[in-house]
Design an enzyme around this catalytic site. Structure first.
Site, PDB file in Angstrom:
ATOM      1  N   HIS A 159       0.822  -1.212   0.000  1.00  0.00           N
ATOM      2  CA  HIS A 159       0.000   0.000   0.000  1.00  0.00           C
ATOM      3  C   HIS A 159       0.856   1.262   0.000  1.00  0.00           C
ATOM      4  CE1 HIS A 159       0.741   1.209   4.199  1.00  0.00           C
ATOM      5  NE2 HIS A 159       0.657  -0.066   4.515  1.00  0.00           N
ATOM      6  N   GLU A 190      -1.837  -6.251   7.908  1.00  0.00           N
ATOM      7  CA  GLU A 190      -0.481  -6.005   8.385  1.00  0.00           C
ATOM      8  C   GLU A 190      -0.236  -6.807   9.664  1.00  0.00           C
ATOM      9  OE1 GLU A 190       2.525  -5.702   8.283  1.00  0.00           O
ATOM     10  OE2 GLU A 190       2.887  -3.593   7.776  1.00  0.00           O
TER      11      GLU A 190
END
Length: 237
Positions: A9, A87
């Site tokens: 990202h 994450e």
């Protein structure tokens, strides 16, 4: 032959503020949005046609994938979201400023928490600001209270095998828009990177990593689409 594209990202607000983000749902900055669009433009320029996008349930990864597909003029591609691509969970470090945490606990200790393969940070206390157990996107899931890279791999790999790998084995081109550590876990698995080396593998934001695979999903080649921001890659074969 199948092709896998990994896209970390773009820059988030907490990346900018140097804070441990983990599972906190922080959005992209304007720079992060631009990085995501650039990633999509690179995919289009390389002539890569994506068949399916997999992403986490975190906004910064979802928006990165969507912005990239839009820039590549492939926004019609099916999208699958799953928390197992999130994450790494930073436990009790979540939300803290990295520099201030190093001042408090010492650079060596914080480096161990951040960069060791199998030593997690302290657990997140239940009921606090960053307790995600009541977030409806995780309904029915057994959530961690902290993670190392090793336990992140334990979370990611079964999802890879059950949901992502079958599409690749069918010859599809798959884009995964996710996070530094969940993508690092996939790289470790594919390239069989030793435990003591994977923590040093860096994946730059917004730079598509294209991995060519054989029928058994073994890498036959790998390259970043933006050479100017490329990082060292594990050896193929």
């Amino acid at each position: 032959m199948p092709t896998l594209v990994l896209l970390r990202h773009g820059q988030s607000q907490w990346n900018l503020e140097n804070r441990f983000t983990g599972w906190v749902d922080v959005d992209l900055t304007a720079e992060g949005e631009a990085q995501a669009r650039k990633g999509g433009e690179l995919i289009a320029a390389a002539g890569i046609e994506i068949d399916r996008l997999f992403t986490s349930v975190q906004t910064r990864a979802i928006r990165t994938g969507n912005l990239a597909l839009d820039a590549a003029k492939q926004s019609f591609v099916p999208v699958t979201k799953d928390w197992r691509l999130n994450e790494r969970h930073y436990g009790g470090l979540t939300g803290l400023n990295k520099a201030e945490t190093a001042e408090k606990h010492g650079v060596e200790q914080v480096t161990i928490w951040r960069r060791s393969y199998d030593i997690p940070p302290p657990e997140l206390a239940p009921g606090g600001e960053y307790d995600f157990s009541k977030d409806r996107r995780y309904k029915g899931a057994s959530l961690p209270s902290t993670e190392s890279l090793a336990t992140t791999l334990v979370r990611v790999l079964p999802y890879w095998e059950s949901d992502i790998a079958p599409h690749l084995k069918a010859g599809e081109t798959v884009l995964i828009a996710a996070h530094g550590n969940s993508l690092r876990a996939i790289v470790k698995h594919l390239f069989n990177v030793p435990d003591d080396q994977i923590v040093g593998v860096e994946i730059p934001t917004g730079n598509p990593l294209v991995i060519d695979l054989d029928a058994a999903l073994k890498p036959t080649g790998a390259r970043y689409l933006d050479d100017s921001r490329a990082e060292a890659l594990p050896k193929v074969g």
